[in-house]
Design a protein around this motif. Structure first.
Motif: not given
Length: 247
Positions: A3-6, A10-11, A14, A17, A27-28
């Motif tokens: 997963i690219v992003g925070t 992105a959450r 999870r 994952a 996801a950014a």
């Protein structure tokens, strides 16, 4: 799945994952549907190029998230479909469509998901539901008269995304939404009832009514038939959101 992003999306991803190791989820990038600059859009295009190159080198599929909301389908006659020519309604929609075309031209294995409005805890400050909740609590809600939005609970979105990835789709585009666009005024009214508040409503420019076709989604993910999508689905989405705030 890598997963690219925070951020919020992105959450949301999870729980997946540990699944789909052949996939990188981007996801950014720019999530503001208004207020973004050309520099913001250029940064997301550059990020997509970089991640596509990474996937080409590793042989992984790139999962890209576009939009199925007003920006993409606001001009559509009837429900917006994945297999028809799209005329974007907003600069954000035009940007997302350009990124889709950039990804297709890259030649990398990919899956494009056009999302409705995901709803769940920890949404970004500028997103639809956090904005409406904040305004309801502050006592004044500003909305576009006649505007509609298709809400999708994050738990249902995860189930759908999981099934689509498991199906091994590549080089495809799928709308991920409930298929039922709800007047924003109804969303505000339900939030106000849940919170026992009576905010004042202020109306601005005429809003856009749109609909998202889920015909393709329902054919690919039969479980969608059991998710309770319908005219009243949005109430359950909002009930869960408020319940999660007090959990």
């Amino acid at each position: 799945m890598d997963i690219v992003g925070t951020g919020f999306l992105a959450r949301t991803l999870r729980p997946l994952a540990g699944r789909h190791p052949d996939t990188v989820a981007l996801a950014a990038g720019e999530s503001r549907t208004s207020g973004a600059t050309e520099a913001d859009y250029a940064r997301e295009a550059a990020l997509l190029r970089d991640v596509a190159k990474q996937c080409a080198a590793t042989g992984q599929r790139l999962l890209f998230f576009s939009t199925a909301a007003t920006g993409m389908y606001g001009f559509a006659e009837g429900p917006g479909r994945e297999d028809t020519t799209v005329t974007p309604y907003t600069p954000y929609g035009a940007h997302k469509l350009a990124l889709e075309e950039q990804l297709r031209a890259s030649g990398v294995d990919h899956l494009i998901l056009r999302l409705g409005h995901l709803v769940g805890p920890h949404g970004r400050y500028h997103q639809l539901l956090p904005t409406l909740l904040r305004q309801v609590r502050e006592g004044v809600v500003s909305m576009h008269r006649g505007a509609t939005r298709d809400l999708l609970r994050v738990g249902d979105a995860i189930t759908i995304i999981d099934r689509l990835l498991a199906a091994g789709l590549r080089g495809d585009t799928v709308n991920v939404a409930s298929g039922f666009a709800v007047p924003v005024e109804d969303i505000v009214d339900h939030l106000a009832r849940l919170l026992r508040l009576a905010p004042r409503k202020e109306y601005v420019d005429t809003g856009v009514r749109y609909a998202i076709s889920t015909e393709k989604l329902r054919a690919l993910v039969p479980e969608v038939a059991d998710m309770g999508f319908g005219p009243d689905y949005y109430r359950r989405v909002l009930n869960d959101l408020i319940a999660a705030e007090h959990a």
